[in-house]
Design an enzyme around this catalytic site. Structure first.
Site, PDB file in Angstrom:
ATOM      1  CG  HIS B 230      -1.991   1.010   1.171  1.00 20.84           C
ATOM      2  ND1 HIS B 230      -3.201   0.778   0.563  1.00 20.84           N
ATOM      3  CD2 HIS B 230      -2.017   2.286   1.607  1.00 20.84           C
ATOM      4  CE1 HIS B 230      -3.935   1.860   0.648  1.00 20.84           C
ATOM      5  NE2 HIS B 230      -3.246   2.799   1.280  1.00 20.84           N
ATOM      6  CG  HIS B 302     -10.550   3.592   1.524  1.00 20.12           C
ATOM      7  ND1 HIS B 302     -11.327   3.761   2.632  1.00 20.12           N
ATOM      8  CD2 HIS B 302      -9.271   3.564   1.974  1.00 20.12           C
ATOM      9  CE1 HIS B 302     -10.542   3.844   3.705  1.00 20.12           C
ATOM     10  NE2 HIS B 302      -9.302   3.722   3.337  1.00 20.12           N
TER      11      HIS B 302
END
Lengths: 273, 969
Positions: B230, B302
């Site tokens: 990430h 997300h």
């Protein structure tokens, strides 16, 4: 001398900049203050001739829209509101600002909250343009406007009076100057959109969604105090100042100026005269 | 003392919450005859009298015009007196530690009234009758509460007090890794949710052998956060050996050598006219806008949090991307949001939904309301987006949130100065979202819903709005030298990145906490929302803190950027970690991944002559094409008053706009154009053409409303299946190569990007069946217009005007909506001829600039016929169209009508031109670029013929109804 307009923002207020722009364009000299500055020193508010509470989500609409901000006005800025009421000054609440004004009691002669703005009948937030008609000449801000086409954008805009008597009293006192109107949603300045447009002088027949976008009793979109100088409305006049804000401006290239500007220029003109 | 205030709708007032539950319940297969009555409530802890509580209920909590209250001590029998016999009482409360924004505001408001509660918590209360117990449980679990953030309490509330957290006893923890076997290393990795691979673990082990000590827990966590997929994009920015039909290529850094390289090359080509300001390095990409300001754009995904808790996931998704632009350069002012979602069919029957997965309708409703509540409260208009449906998104819905901001030219770069103080402002730190960064780098499974609860956060938009308000003032007073947001990894990533060049010392005990009991490591990696970190020169610290205090924004000095080259972490007097910045940022071992492109099997598509009108209606009703008005109207798309082209346009404000146009400065006529392009179905054929089509679509959407094709920048968001598999990484690399190729020809630079890999769902209760999402590349475009007064919309304007099709129609029906609705596969996927497209876009732009265009709409899903239908019903006008003179490429003659109507070939538009201007318009284009196809009329029919043959003759209101109905929830 340009009239001075005070725009008060709280945490979550978000229409302050465009509201300042509209007032400045209309010929006022507008400033934006955080509510904390007023709470520290309410006297500074008295230098202004216009007090405006703009749209947004003050304190997140937590508990209920406008409630916390309204309590601050009711408990700590009573003197300031009194100054505006008694000295021939103007107060304007737009959307969240209307929710604040109504819940603070400032718009009612009794100074108690006699009506409210609660959840839209649809149960959700809704952004759409609506036709509006003005009901009388009592309200300083609506002088010269018969019909307006403006956007609403809110979740809690349904006008509900305490009871039928309250509604009748408000109507008789000329305090219900702005109503959602029938008509195809294609309004342009001074254009009547429907043969069914209701009689402006009487409490109009209840319109259904989407003409009445939130289920407001008697199609009420705005409420003023008995003097017509304190006014709150759910639609956003600051969002229709420029021609390109109109949803059909690409269909009507000759459109010059937005309906909403009149509300701000009326305020400035009143204070100049 | 614990007090309870229940608030009911007054007699005669609607119970809207009950109505909404009743309308959602059939999705769960519940007996529709059950009755439900709801209340909302507050638990207030403190020493008060009942009169005081009743008074505060009247003055603050309830609206006496429309609500009534019941007030007393918790446990009082009046709270559990059932209105009817046989009624179950259910309470839903946020779990301890979960953000309860309303309670926070209520706390402040009660304090304003001179009452000082020690704690407040909100709850929902439900009275439910005529529902069997098992169905009641289902209702609680699936609709009333989400187990990851809320708890259900059946019957009377029996709470004695509200939790306040436990006192934390400091204890320094270390991991013994120096002598660990591979197996033990992997166990440490799994137990600690570190998401590191063995090679990385061994590199860390080697490092600590050299240092002659064991790592502390916080050191290991810091490394895991920094090296996470990430945060570091180790896969795509890593070494890749890629093989396709042209042989094998070796990339040292795949993204850098494809997408990023094309931007570098374009910037060189632009030379003195280079309009790219900051690309691929800051939180958002920045390009020039006018003489005074630049514009920044970022789109984030997300996905994982939204799969588990759609509302909170989407809510914090939009909150996070807004902080990205706020933290770009020295801070950009957000001016508009975008949102793109991918879901499985919301009409999926409940028994088709795998265990551990929320029903797609619930995901969609939750995601939409999450974006709505955050974006609207921030006062940022949400102006553009898309919703895409495919059943392979069932376990991994995708949520893309974008934000555009503006910033002064001289505030576009940041540089931390030695010995600047580290100031954190905004939200306090809690246990929220611990391990979000490492969690989002893993594959989801049936059990994720339970395991990863801690990774879910709920936002508080007003805290972020307050941060934005002070940030922009502090920026204009030059109070700081750098800023970034706390995103994934929390302080560890924010401080780690800001101090990369210098070093930093952090005093973790100085961070303000939501509640007691957090360890130093939890403080360091918490992903609590709405926090931003600044580097503030010592002499400005007081003014910065004072400014924050003046608007009630929490602000604290939590450390210093000490130029030591190290990251030093302290808790009180104890040093709990020390890492060299060099090892942290450059120590990750490079891995070489194999990527193989395997062409999909080519099959022919059987083109049957079906009923064109019924195909048209089927496509209009298909979820990807159908109106998204239900979503759009819930977003404030006009706040800030810059709206020029709205997402819904036309005579009744309900036609689908190609792109949004916003004026970021009310005193200027210059506009920002925002659009997107995405074609996951084309990816099933070839990800190269999918990427190329997505880029063409995003650009042509901008051009359609009037954007200058030479001033469009784009962003990439790759969401893929598990790229540990060479064929997955291969299809992604192929798409990245397409991005590079297209960017160079269109002269459209990529300025920012973000990826989300491993989007696969493993159904552990169904033979470990894997469901990978379709390869999904979202292209978001940001364009510019000189004067918004020349912009055009897609709705037909004038009876009598002439309709032209621009661009070439080819036999490209692969992945088309015609084949989708007819359940056919195969065929050729649309390709892009970028240099032809570029030239066409420039000509169209000059026509728009010369005010020759009345309306313009791009051809995308459903092809020409859907385009015409949308233009007609949006404008409330009919059209008479003849396709005879339209070219259909190499299409066999018996299929030309079908291809002309439904092919989804790229780079095409329909343009409406006033009759007197028709010749002038036509002369701008080469003969093969423009075809006169018909005329607008004042009828209510869309009539399409080919020669004498009638292909379509439909009422436009009926077509509109088909298009509006499916998602009119």
């Amino acid at each position: 001398m340009k009239p001075k307009a005070l725009i008060v923002r709280a945490p979550g207020t978000n229409c302050d900049e465009e509201t300042k722009y509209a007032f400045d364009l209309a010929g006022a000299d507008a400033e934006v203050f955080h509510i904390n500055r007023l709470l520290e020193n309410p006297e500074i508010g008295k230098q202004f001739q216009i007090l405006c509470i703009p749209g947004g989500f003050s304190y997140g609409d937590d508990i209920a829209a406008g409630r916390i901000f309204a309590n601050q006005f009711r408990l700590y800025l009573k003197d300031l509101i009194y100054d505006f009421k008694t000295n021939n000054k103007l107060v304007l609440g737009i959307c969240n600002g209307f929710q604040v004004l109504i819940k603070s009691g400032a718009l009612f002669e009794s100074e108690e909250q006699e009506a409210t703005l609660t959840w839209n009948e649809s149960g959700k937030y809704d952004d759409r343009w609506v036709d509006l008609e003005t009901a009388n000449e009592n309200c300083v801000f609506l002088k010269g406007s018969d019909r307006l086409y403006l956007p609403v954008a809110h979740a809690e805009g349904k006008f509900v009076p305490q009871n039928d008597a309250t509604l009748a009293n408000l109507e008789n006192a000329g305090q219900l100057p702005l109503r959602y109107a029938a008509g195809i949603p294609a309004g342009l300045p001074n254009e009547t959109h429907s043969e069914n447009a209701s009689d402006a002088s009487a409490i109009s027949a209840q319109l259904s969604f989407p003409c009445n976008p939130n289920g407001s009793t008697a199609n009420v979109a705005g409420l003023c105090d008995p003097s017509g100088r304190l006014f709150g409305l759910m639609p956003h006049p600051e969002r229709f100042i420029d021609r390109t804000q109109h949803p059909h401006w690409t269909r009507k290239r000759d459109l010059k100026v937005g309906d909403g500007l009149a509300i701000f220029t009326n305020a400035v003109d009143y204070l100049k005269s | 003392m614990l007090w309870e205030i229940d608030i009911y709708p007054a007699v005669g007032q609607p119970d809207l919450v009950a109505q909404s539950i009743a309308s959602d319940a059939p999705d769960l297969g519940l007996d529709p005859n059950f009755q439900i009555k709801t209340a909302r409530g507050y638990l207030v802890e403190g020493h008060f009298t009942e009169d005081q509580i009743q008074d505060v209920a009247n003055q603050l909590f309830a609206d006496s015009v429309v609500e009534t209250t019941v007030v007393g001590m918790v446990g009082d029998s009046k709270f559990s007196q059932s209105p009817d016999a046989d009624t179950a009482l259910v309470h839903v409360l946020p779990k301890p530690g979960v953000t309860d924004a309303v309670a926070e505001s209520a706390h402040q408001a009660m304090t304003d009234l001179g009452l000082n509660p020690s704690a407040i918590r909100t709850f929902e209360k439900y009275w439910i009758s005529s529902l069997p117990d098992d169905q009641l449980q289902l209702l609680c679990d699936k609709l009333l509460a989400n187990d990851s953030i809320e708890e259900v309490r059946r019957g009377a509330l029996d709470l004695q007090e509200l939790g306040h957290g436990e006192t934390y006893q400091f204890e320094l923890l270390t991991f013994e890794i120096r002598n660990a076997t591979d197996e033990q290393l992997l166990k440490i990795n799994t137990d600690g949710q570190l998401s590191l691979n063995l090679e990385e673990l061994k590199t860390i082990q080697q490092r600590y052998v050299e240092l002659d000590r064991e790592p502390t827990d916080i050191e290991l966590e810091s490394i895991a956060q920094t090296w996470s997929e990430h945060c570091s994009h180790k896969t795509l920015a890593g070494r890749i050996e890629y093989t396709d039909e042209n042989g094998t290529v070796f990339f040292e850094n795949m993204l850098k050598e494809t997408i990023f390289q094309s931007t570098v090359d374009l910037m060189k080509e632009f030379g003195d006219d280079n309009w790219c300001v900051s690309v691929f390095k800051d939180n958002a990409g920045i390009v020039t806008f006018d003489d005074e300001i630049n514009v920044a754009f970022k789109v984030e995904t997300h996905n994982r949090p939204s799969a588990i808790e759609p509302y909170g996931g989407a809510n914090t998704g939009i909150g996070g991307v807004i902080r990205d632009t706020l933290g770009t350069g020295l801070g950009a002012k957000p001016i508009c949001n975008t949102d793109v979602f991918c879901f499985a069919d919301p009409n999926t029957s409940a028994d088709q939904v795998p265990d551990g997965v929320l029903h797609p309708r619930r995901v969609m409703k939750g995601v939409v309301s999450g974006v709505r509540d955050y974006g609207n409260r921030m006062g940022i208009p949400t102006v553009n987006g898309a919703v895409y449906f495919d059943d392979r998104y069932i376990g991994n819905p995708l949520v893309f949130c974008g934000n555009v901001g503006i910033l002064p030219k001289d505030k576009s770069f940041k540089e931390v100065q030695p010995n600047d103080m580290i100031v954190a402002i905004g939200g306090k730190t809690g246990r929220d979202g611990i391990h979000g960064a490492t969690f989002s780098s893993d594959t989801l499974s049936t059990d994720s819903e339970k395991l990863s609860g801690g990774a879910v956060q709920i936002g508080n938009a007003i805290t972020e709005k307050m941060v934005a308000d002070v940030l922009l003032q502090a920026r204009d007073r030059n109070l700081y030298t750098a800023v970034t947001d706390c995103g994934a990894g929390g302080f560890s990533s924010a401080v780690g990145e800001m101090g990369e060049e210098l070093g930093a010392e952090v005093w973790l005990d100085k961070a303000p906490l939501k509640y007691d009991g957090l360890t130093y490591t939890e403080i360091w990696i918490s992903e609590a929302q709405e926090r931003m970190v600044f580097s503030v020169p010592k002499e400005n610290v007081d003014e910065m803190l004072k400014l924050c205090e003046s608007e009630n924004v929490q602000a604290d000095v939590i450390g210093q950027f000490v130029p030591s080259g190290n990251l030093t972490l302290k808790y009180g007097d104890a040093k709990v970690g020390e890492l060299s910045m060099k090892f942290l940022h450059d120590g990750r071992p490079p891995t070489i991944r194999k990527a193989e492109y395997q062409p999909a099997e080519t099959t022919t598509l059987e083109l049957a002559e079906t009923d064109h009108a019924s195909d048209l209606k089927k496509i209009l009703r298909s979820l990807n094409v159908a109106s998204k008005e239900w979503v759009i109207r819930q977003y404030d798309h006009e706040v800030q008053a810059g709206s020029v082209i709205k997402p819904l346009v036309g005579i009744k404000n309900d036609g689908p706009s190609d792109a949004a146009v916003v004026r970021p400065r009310l005193d200027s006529r210059r506009g920002v154009v925002v659009a997107c392009g995405m074609n996951p179905h084309f990816g099933d054929f070839d990800t190269y053409h999918m990427a190329a089509s997505g880029i063409d679509e995003a650009i042509r959407n901008c051009v359609a409303v009037g954007a200058d094709p030479n001033r469009i920048a784009v962003l990439d968001n790759f969401c893929w299946g598990n790229t540990d598999r060479p064929e997955m990484l291969g299809s992604l690399t192929r798409a990245a190569i397409a991005c590079r190729d297209m960017a160079m020809v269109y002269k459209t630079p990529f300025i920012s990007g973000k990826d989300s890999l491993k989007n696969e769902f493993v159904d552990t209760r169904n033979d470990n069946k894997r469901i990978a999402i379709p390869s999904t590349l979202l292209i978001s475009a940001i364009g510019q217009v000189n004067s918004v007064d020349k912009c055009v919309t897609m709705d037909l304007k004038e009876p009598g005007s002439v309709l032209f099709q621009l661009g070439l129609t080819k036999n490209e029906m692969g992945g088309s909506h015609w084949s989708l609705v007819n359940e056919k596969s195969g065929g050729s996927v649309p390709t892009v001829d970028a240099s032809k497209a570029k030239s066409l876009f420039e000509k169209l732009h000059s026509a728009i600039e010369n005010e020759l265009v009345l309306s313009c709409h791009d051809l995308s899903e459903g092809g020409l016929v859907v385009c015409l239908a949308e233009m007609a019903f949006a404008g409330g006008l009919g059209a008479e169209v003849n396709l005879e003179s339209l070219d259909a490429g190499d299409t066999p003659s018996e299929q030309t009508d079908l291809i002309k109507l439904f092919s989804e070939s790229n780079s095409r538009f329909v343009v409406e031109v006033a009759k007197p201007n028709a010749d002038t318009f036509k002369q701008l284009f080469a003969d093969d670029e423009v075809t006169d196809i018909g005329e607008v009329n004042s009828s209510d029919r869309l009539a399409i013929q080919s020669g004498e043959k009638i292909l379509i003759d439909e009422n436009i209101d009926e077509l509109k109804a088909c298009w509006q109905k499916p998602l009119a929830w």
